[in-house]
Design a protein around this motif. Sequence first.
Motif, PDB file in Angstrom:
ATOM      1  N   LEU A 218       0.825  -1.210   0.000  1.00 12.16           N
ATOM      2  CA  LEU A 218       0.000   0.000   0.000  1.00 12.16           C
ATOM      3  C   LEU A 218       0.858   1.259   0.000  1.00 12.16           C
ATOM      4  CD1 LEU A 218      -2.929  -0.854   2.452  1.00 12.16           C
ATOM      5  CD2 LEU A 218      -3.074  -0.478  -0.014  1.00 12.16           C
ATOM      6  N   TRP A 219       1.923   1.271   0.790  1.00 13.41           N
ATOM      7  CA  TRP A 219       2.794   2.448   0.813  1.00 13.41           C
ATOM      8  C   TRP A 219       3.443   2.665  -0.556  1.00 13.41           C
ATOM      9  CZ3 TRP A 219       2.379   6.330   3.769  1.00 13.41           C
ATOM     10  CH2 TRP A 219       2.135   6.226   5.133  1.00 13.41           C
ATOM     11  N   ILE A 220       3.870   1.596  -1.195  1.00 11.14           N
ATOM     12  CA  ILE A 220       4.465   1.737  -2.534  1.00 11.14           C
ATOM     13  C   ILE A 220       3.429   2.260  -3.521  1.00 11.14           C
ATOM     14  CG2 ILE A 220       5.452   0.459  -4.478  1.00 11.14           C
ATOM     15  CD1 ILE A 220       6.768  -1.399  -2.413  1.00 11.14           C
TER      16      ILE A 220
ATOM     17  N   ASP B 131       0.737   4.016  -2.831  1.00  9.53           N
ATOM     18  CA  ASP B 131       0.449   5.414  -2.500  1.00  9.53           C
ATOM     19  C   ASP B 131       1.553   6.333  -3.016  1.00  9.53           C
ATOM     20  OD1 ASP B 131      -1.746   4.395  -1.259  1.00  9.53           O
ATOM     21  OD2 ASP B 131      -1.053   4.763   0.785  1.00  9.53           O
ATOM     22  N   GLY B 132       2.806   5.878  -2.910  1.00 13.36           N
ATOM     23  CA  GLY B 132       3.901   6.682  -3.448  1.00 13.36           C
ATOM     24  C   GLY B 132       3.786   6.864  -4.952  1.00 13.36           C
ATOM     25  N   MET B 133       3.376   5.818  -5.661  1.00 14.04           N
ATOM     26  CA  MET B 133       3.171   5.931  -7.105  1.00 14.04           C
ATOM     27  C   MET B 133       2.037   6.907  -7.418  1.00 14.04           C
ATOM     28  SD  MET B 133       3.575   1.876  -8.008  1.00 14.04           S
ATOM     29  CE  MET B 133       3.076   2.088  -9.722  1.00 14.04           C
ATOM     30  N   LEU B 134       0.975   6.896  -6.605  1.00 10.57           N
ATOM     31  CA  LEU B 134      -0.109   7.858  -6.812  1.00 10.57           C
ATOM     32  C   LEU B 134       0.376   9.289  -6.586  1.00 10.57           C
ATOM     33  CD1 LEU B 134      -3.123   6.064  -5.065  1.00 10.57           C
ATOM     34  CD2 LEU B 134      -2.769   6.364  -7.522  1.00 10.57           C
ATOM     35  N   GLN B 135       1.285   9.460  -5.635  1.00  7.45           N
ATOM     36  CA  GLN B 135       1.829  10.792  -5.387  1.00  7.45           C
ATOM     37  C   GLN B 135       2.655  11.303  -6.561  1.00  7.45           C
ATOM     38  OE1 GLN B 135       1.541  13.007  -2.965  1.00  7.45           O
ATOM     39  NE2 GLN B 135       0.339  11.866  -1.480  1.00  7.45           N
ATOM     40  N   ALA B 136       3.066  10.411  -7.448  1.00  6.49           N
ATOM     41  CA  ALA B 136       3.870  10.811  -8.607  1.00  6.49           C
ATOM     42  C   ALA B 136       3.026  11.278  -9.782  1.00  6.49           C
ATOM     43  CB  ALA B 136       4.769   9.647  -9.041  1.00  6.49           C
TER      44      ALA B 136
ATOM     45  N   GLN C 160       7.262   7.558   0.803  1.00  2.35           N
ATOM     46  CA  GLN C 160       6.273   6.489   0.863  1.00  2.35           C
ATOM     47  C   GLN C 160       6.752   5.228   0.155  1.00  2.35           C
ATOM     48  OE1 GLN C 160       2.473   9.506   1.342  1.00  2.35           O
ATOM     49  NE2 GLN C 160       2.523   8.189  -0.416  1.00  2.35           N
ATOM     50  N   VAL C 161       7.378   5.376  -0.993  1.00  3.84           N
ATOM     51  CA  VAL C 161       7.936   4.203  -1.665  1.00  3.84           C
ATOM     52  C   VAL C 161       9.026   3.574  -0.804  1.00  3.84           C
ATOM     53  CG1 VAL C 161       9.287   3.443  -3.659  1.00  3.84           C
ATOM     54  CG2 VAL C 161       7.352   4.985  -3.987  1.00  3.84           C
ATOM     55  N   GLY C 162       9.855   4.418  -0.177  1.00  5.64           N
ATOM     56  CA  GLY C 162      10.926   3.895   0.669  1.00  5.64           C
ATOM     57  C   GLY C 162      10.396   3.127   1.865  1.00  5.64           C
ATOM     58  N   ILE C 163       9.348   3.650   2.517  1.00  5.60           N
ATOM     59  CA  ILE C 163       8.746   2.937   3.648  1.00  5.60           C
ATOM     60  C   ILE C 163       8.200   1.591   3.183  1.00  5.60           C
ATOM     61  CG2 ILE C 163       6.825   2.960   5.284  1.00  5.60           C
ATOM     62  CD1 ILE C 163       7.215   5.987   5.525  1.00  5.60           C
ATOM     63  N   GLY C 164       7.536   1.583   2.024  1.00  5.23           N
ATOM     64  CA  GLY C 164       6.980   0.330   1.508  1.00  5.23           C
ATOM     65  C   GLY C 164       8.037  -0.712   1.229  1.00  5.23           C
ATOM     66  N   ILE C 165       9.124  -0.308   0.567  1.00  9.76           N
ATOM     67  CA  ILE C 165      10.213  -1.242   0.267  1.00  9.76           C
ATOM     68  C   ILE C 165      10.861  -1.724   1.558  1.00  9.76           C
ATOM     69  CG2 ILE C 165      12.484  -1.447  -0.802  1.00  9.76           C
ATOM     70  CD1 ILE C 165      11.529   0.500  -2.944  1.00  9.76           C
TER      71      ILE C 165
ATOM     72  N   LEU D 222      -5.821  12.941  -8.776  1.00  4.30           N
ATOM     73  CA  LEU D 222      -5.364  13.493  -7.509  1.00  4.30           C
ATOM     74  C   LEU D 222      -5.679  12.569  -6.340  1.00  4.30           C
ATOM     75  CD1 LEU D 222      -6.280  17.257  -8.014  1.00  4.30           C
ATOM     76  CD2 LEU D 222      -3.983  16.331  -7.708  1.00  4.30           C
ATOM     77  N   GLY D 223      -5.987  11.303  -6.619  1.00  2.51           N
ATOM     78  CA  GLY D 223      -6.188  10.331  -5.550  1.00  2.51           C
ATOM     79  C   GLY D 223      -4.862   9.962  -4.921  1.00  2.51           C
ATOM     80  N   THR D 224      -4.819   9.987  -3.592  1.00  2.00           N
ATOM     81  CA  THR D 224      -3.552   9.729  -2.891  1.00  2.00           C
ATOM     82  C   THR D 224      -3.462   8.328  -2.295  1.00  2.00           C
ATOM     83  OG1 THR D 224      -4.476  10.671  -0.860  1.00  2.00           O
ATOM     84  CG2 THR D 224      -3.276  12.165  -2.317  1.00  2.00           C
ATOM     85  N   ASP D 225      -4.596   7.612  -2.201  1.00  2.41           N
ATOM     86  CA  ASP D 225      -4.587   6.257  -1.653  1.00  2.41           C
ATOM     87  C   ASP D 225      -5.913   5.585  -2.012  1.00  2.41           C
ATOM     88  OD1 ASP D 225      -6.654   6.733   0.476  1.00  2.41           O
ATOM     89  OD2 ASP D 225      -5.115   8.055   1.287  1.00  2.41           O
ATOM     90  N   PRO D 226      -6.020   4.275  -1.824  1.00  2.18           N
ATOM     91  CA  PRO D 226      -7.272   3.583  -2.160  1.00  2.18           C
ATOM     92  C   PRO D 226      -8.344   3.670  -1.074  1.00  2.18           C
ATOM     93  CG  PRO D 226      -5.621   1.998  -1.481  1.00  2.18           C
ATOM     94  CD  PRO D 226      -4.945   3.334  -1.504  1.00  2.18           C
ATOM     95  N   ASN D 227      -8.231   4.673  -0.198  1.00  3.85           N
ATOM     96  CA  ASN D 227      -9.188   4.902   0.881  1.00  3.85           C
ATOM     97  C   ASN D 227      -9.092   3.810   1.954  1.00  3.85           C
ATOM     98  OD1 ASN D 227     -11.348   6.142   2.366  1.00  3.85           O
ATOM     99  ND2 ASN D 227     -12.151   6.936   0.451  1.00  3.85           N
ATOM    100  N   SER D 228     -10.107   3.671   2.786  1.00  6.86           N
ATOM    101  CA  SER D 228      -9.955   2.984   4.066  1.00  6.86           C
ATOM    102  C   SER D 228     -10.278   1.496   4.081  1.00  6.86           C
ATOM    103  CB  SER D 228     -10.851   3.670   5.107  1.00  6.86           C
ATOM    104  OG  SER D 228     -12.218   3.559   4.733  1.00  6.86           O
TER     105      SER D 228
END
Length: 378
Positions: free
Chosen positions: A82-84, A86-91, A141-146, A333-339
């Motif tokens: 999920l963190w990875i 989310d990081g891709m979405l931030q890009a 976020q990508v770093g935390i995921g990896i 502009l979605g930052t994550d897949p929600n909850s």
Amino acid sequence: MAGMNSGLDAKDPVVVAAFRAALIHQGILALLILGLVSAVWAAARGSVAPSRGPAGAAGGRAAAWAAEPAGRRLLRLGFGLLWIFDGMLQAQPAMAVGLPSQVIAPGAASSPGWVQQVVNWGGTTWSAHPVQAATAAVWIQVGIGIWLMAAAGGPWSRLAGLAGAGWGLVVWVFGESFGGIFAPGLTWLSGAPGAVLFYCAAGVLIALPGRYWRTPTLGQAVLAVLGVFFAGMAVLQPGPGPLAEMTSSMAQTPQPGFLAASVRAFTSFDEAHGFAVNLFVVLALAVLGVVLLAARLVHAARPGLLRAAMVFLAVLCLADWVLVQDIGFFGGLGTDPNSMIPLLLLVNAGYLALVPAPATAPAQTAGAGAAQQALRSP
């Protein structure tokens, strides 16, 4: 929230080009640092245990994997992915300029003034250096995921959990306006109390010492807390009106046609049967809350009932994720897949922790590895 507006277009080609260049440059730098750290780590391990060959190293990694409790592994790998993601979405190109004014500010608009001031400070700071802030968010976020996915056990794995919890708290406060918990109309259906708060909870659980995962107590505590959460969401569930309004607006988001059609169909159904839909949600959350609160007793007396509740919860969450939250990340502009996905990971980790791995598993694995090494010795 005027301070969040940098005056630039979210799709300004100059800003987008600068954002992409910064991503590439910082990505190369991150890879170089990762390679250097990996080389130093490998050299240090080799000097400590020079007799350990490739087979021994592979056996050590396999032993760490086998020793990790299933619930913890689910959290570590699931939230690592999920963190990875989310990081891709931030890009996404529009993130550098558009995030403060088009995501953060609208999310805080209905919160109290002090929440808006806190969020405005963060958005203004972002808008002052949009390219640098957006690039840093991607690689953090990508770093935390990896990191979570690579470290299966030991202090580094626990530290990765703390890093995820710490960064998640920053995002929850400034990016999600405290998950909207101080705004009116709080509802589980739309993602309360904020998706990233579940990331924080997962990070704390991953950071716990391994002994906590070796007894059913942790699983019971996780499910009990989630039971209180579901019961509370049942009590706080608002009337039927806001749901149709929310899904109607979500259907306008740029996305694949079949998803928009599904959300529009559910909106029409909710407009026609709003009271019944709302009553079903309230009753479902209340029942799930009671079952999870009594998970220890239910699992001991009727394990099939608890499994059925888990299946029902999964179906309910996935239905809400598609029909109400609209997957969560379309529109540019979605930052994550929600909850719903993070929540399901937490619930299933708690369920797995009810039957933890035996405490002797690491010792047995280490003993088997030592025996194999002895057989290979001349």
